[in-house]
Design an enzyme around this catalytic site. Structure first.
Site, PDB file in Angstrom:
ATOM      1  N   ASP A  71       0.853  -1.190   0.000  1.00  0.00           N
ATOM      2  CA  ASP A  71       0.000   0.000   0.000  1.00  0.00           C
ATOM      3  C   ASP A  71       0.888   1.238   0.000  1.00  0.00           C
ATOM      4  OD1 ASP A  71       0.982   0.251   2.643  1.00  0.00           O
ATOM      5  OD2 ASP A  71      -0.708  -0.906   3.410  1.00  0.00           O
ATOM      6  N   ASP A 114       9.548   4.186  12.797  1.00  0.00           N
ATOM      7  CA  ASP A 114      10.174   3.069  13.503  1.00  0.00           C
ATOM      8  C   ASP A 114      11.588   2.740  12.992  1.00  0.00           C
ATOM      9  OD1 ASP A 114       8.946   2.111  11.203  1.00  0.00           O
ATOM     10  OD2 ASP A 114       7.713   0.607  12.211  1.00  0.00           O
ATOM     11  N   ASP A 141       1.712   5.080   1.653  1.00  0.00           N
ATOM     12  CA  ASP A 141       1.519   5.992   2.777  1.00  0.00           C
ATOM     13  C   ASP A 141       2.048   7.359   2.368  1.00  0.00           C
ATOM     14  OD1 ASP A 141       0.790   3.892   4.920  1.00  0.00           O
ATOM     15  OD2 ASP A 141       2.632   3.116   4.037  1.00  0.00           O
TER      16      ASP A 141
HETATM   17  P1  ATP Z   1       3.877  -2.673   4.928  1.00  0.00           P
HETATM   18  O1  ATP Z   1       2.863  -1.692   4.389  1.00  0.00           O
HETATM   19  O2  ATP Z   1       4.611  -3.437   3.918  1.00  0.00           O
HETATM   20  O3  ATP Z   1       3.312  -3.493   6.013  1.00  0.00           O
HETATM   21  P2  ATP Z   1       4.978  -0.300   6.034  1.00  0.00           P
HETATM   22  O4  ATP Z   1       6.342   0.021   6.579  1.00  0.00           O
HETATM   23  O5  ATP Z   1       4.480   0.570   4.940  1.00  0.00           O
HETATM   24  O6  ATP Z   1       5.020  -1.803   5.635  1.00  0.00           O
HETATM   25  P3  ATP Z   1       2.652   0.550   7.488  1.00  0.00           P
HETATM   26  O7  ATP Z   1       1.967  -0.128   8.631  1.00  0.00           O
HETATM   27  O8  ATP Z   1       1.919   0.758   6.224  1.00  0.00           O
HETATM   28  O9  ATP Z   1       3.974  -0.293   7.248  1.00  0.00           O
HETATM   29  O10 ATP Z   1       3.170   1.928   8.060  1.00  0.00           O
HETATM   30  C1  ATP Z   1       3.633   2.983   7.225  1.00  0.00           C
HETATM   31  C2  ATP Z   1       4.790   3.706   7.869  1.00  0.00           C
HETATM   32  O11 ATP Z   1       4.365   4.293   9.096  1.00  0.00           O
HETATM   33  C3  ATP Z   1       5.973   2.834   8.259  1.00  0.00           C
HETATM   34  O12 ATP Z   1       6.842   2.626   7.171  1.00  0.00           O
HETATM   35  C4  ATP Z   1       6.613   3.655   9.343  1.00  0.00           C
HETATM   36  O13 ATP Z   1       7.354   4.731   8.797  1.00  0.00           O
HETATM   37  C5  ATP Z   1       5.407   4.236  10.056  1.00  0.00           C
HETATM   38  N1  ATP Z   1       4.959   3.379  11.178  1.00  0.00           N
HETATM   39  C6  ATP Z   1       4.021   2.413  11.143  1.00  0.00           C
HETATM   40  N2  ATP Z   1       3.841   1.850  12.336  1.00  0.00           N
HETATM   41  C7  ATP Z   1       4.676   2.487  13.179  1.00  0.00           C
HETATM   42  C8  ATP Z   1       4.959   2.389  14.579  1.00  0.00           C
HETATM   43  N3  ATP Z   1       4.321   1.507  15.337  1.00  0.00           N
HETATM   44  N4  ATP Z   1       5.884   3.226  15.094  1.00  0.00           N
HETATM   45  C9  ATP Z   1       6.512   4.145  14.331  1.00  0.00           C
HETATM   46  N5  ATP Z   1       6.296   4.280  13.017  1.00  0.00           N
HETATM   47  C10 ATP Z   1       5.401   3.477  12.440  1.00  0.00           C
HETATM   48 MG    MG Z   2       2.490   0.624   4.165  1.00  0.00          MG
END
Ligand code: ATP
Ligand code: MG
Length: 442
Positions: free
Chosen positions: A63, A147, A65
């Protein structure tokens, strides 16, 4: 609009378009729409997270962001099909076609404010957990509250540059997942980051940076402070993404499985057959994802909670209960024991119970139950479950093979198979039973 600060010190890195491999073609049309619309309205808008990280690794992102200096209300006002969600951490879901883009406002890291109070600030719980994190900040501050370093890379559609404040690009090249800041403090702020560490390391086939890995095992119990509903979502992401077999072993190694499923964990310690059962189920699930077949939470949880359902079932059988009611009682108790850790929504628990409660029926194979069982909406899942049990060494009267043959057979062969079942009578002059409800006996 909230305040923004541009890269200004020597640590900041803006990598111009000509010096990186990302192109705007990585963006879905929905992501591009959202970025352009925010930009036209005068806001800063950048792609961040997996949508930047994954294409840099040649992976299609799950997805997209977006990070912006517009506040949640301003974002919401700009997009008709949008919703502000979350309390602890407000983000805006913008729908575009079938896609949902997650848009978040630049946040400051908690340590930037020594006195966390007030509505739009963050709040810390007694264990250092962030209860509320809506203190807006600059893009640089936003990078440092994310994170992992590889998750804090921004793609700026203003000039197609890549912005890296935390050394994420270097870690990405070295395939290392590294927490930004002090790992223990960051896990205390949000224990779900421990789960994310394991999930992303498996997904990306990255090494966990030693300092990022070190506190996890000792602090896995912090997960008990996280809401069981949020953990349900996280466990699904962990185990339904197509690399769950690897993830499962990492959760065992880092003490996270024990924190999430304490009872199942203690039961599998003493049972090779249960270990095999869970492993095999997760391997099958990964294979299904690879083949583009659906994997569903109900099946996953029916597997993960089976040790505790099975144990209770055995205890009730030993106490003299007949198999079917014993399993009904065991199922209810096993699910309810789990709810304090990872809560499973009702719409799934019903399916889980049906799958389990069909087990003795599939094994018993009563003549007049064969066709209703075959037509039951949960038959396929219950049959897969039965096969898994047999594969992991349980002796179940060869029922799995029987049902496999039965499904492959034509009508005539099926009738012959039913007739040949032990104890099966030809036709009764008067049916002994009342009507079946959903294939279950009354
Ligand atoms: P994927 O979508 O493949 O699961 P992602 O890294 O994009 O991986 P998301 O849950 O979509 O994960 O979160 C988007 C972004 O938001 C992350 O890349 C990170 O920068 C931030 N993020 C998400 N969860 C947290 C958290 N618990 N603490 C700090 N930052 C976070
Ligand atoms: Mg994501």
């Amino acid at each position: 609009m909230v305040s923004t600060s541009e890269p200004s010190d020597g640590l900041n890195q803006v990598i111009p378009r000509s010096e990186h491999t990302l192109s705007r073609s990585i963006l879905s049309s929905a992501a591009l729409n959202v970025l352009q619309r925010l930009s036209k309205a005068g806001y800063r808008a950048l792609l961040v997270g997996g949508g930047v990280r994954d294409p840099l690794l040649g992976i299609t992102p799950k997805d997209f962001d977006v990070a912006t200096d517009a506040t949640p209300e301003q974002i919401h006002n700009l997009f008709r099909r949008s919703r502000i969600i979350g309390r602890r951490f407000q983000i805006v879901h913008v729908r575009d076609g079938r896609e949902t883009i997650e848009v978040s406002t630049f946040r400051a890291a908690p340590q930037d404010d020594p006195q966390p109070t007030g509505k739009n600030k963050f709040e810390l719980g007694s264990t250092g957990q962030i209860i509320r994190d809506n203190q807006f900040g600059s893009i640089k501050e936003d990078a440092f509250r994310r994170d992992f370093t590889v998750n804090a890379l921004y793609y700026d559609i203003k000039d197609f540059s890549l912005i890296d404040y935390t050394g994420g690009l270097q870690d990405l090249q070295q395939r290392t997942l590294k927490m930004i800041g002090d790992p223990l403090q960051r896990y205390r702020e949000d224990p779900v980051r421990m789960i994310r560490a394991i999930r992303l390391a498996s997904k990306l086939a990255f090494n966990l940076d030693p300092a990022t890995a070190a506190p996890i095992k000792q602090n896995a119990k912090l997960l008990q402070d996280v809401s069981p509903a949020r953990l349900f979502e996280e466990v699904n992401k962990l185990f339904l993404a197509g690399y769950c077999h690897e993830t499962y072993h990492m959760t065992l190694q880092y003490g996270l499985f024990e924190a999430l499923f304490p009872e199942a964990h203690s039961l599998i310690q003493d049972s090779e057959s249960l270990q095999l059962f869970i492993s095999q189920a997760l391997i099958n699930s990964d294979n299904r994802v690879e083949q583009g077949k659906p994997v569903v939470p109900a099946f996953l949880f029916s597997v993960l909670l089976w040790p505790q359902a099975h144990k209770r079932h055995q205890q009730l059988l030993e106490a003299g209960e007949p198999p079917v009611p014993a399993l009904q009682k065991a199922s209810i108790a096993a699910i309810s024991a789990q709810q304090a850790y990872v809560s499973i929504p009702k719409r799934f628990t019903q399916n889980i119970r049906e799958m389990w409660e069909m087990q003795p029926r599939l094994i018993q194979r009563r003549k007049n139950r064969i066709y209703p069982l075959l037509e039951h909406p949960r038959f396929r899942a219950a049959y897969d479950f039965l096969l898994l049990r047999e594969q992991s060494g349980e002796s179940l009267e060869n029922a799995g093979q029987w049902w496999t043959d039965f499904q492959d057979a034509n009508k005539e062969q099926r009738d012959a198979m039913v007739d040949a079942l032990p104890g099966a009578k030809k036709k009764r002059s008067r049916p002994r039973r009342k009507k079946l409800q959903n294939g279950n006996p009354p």
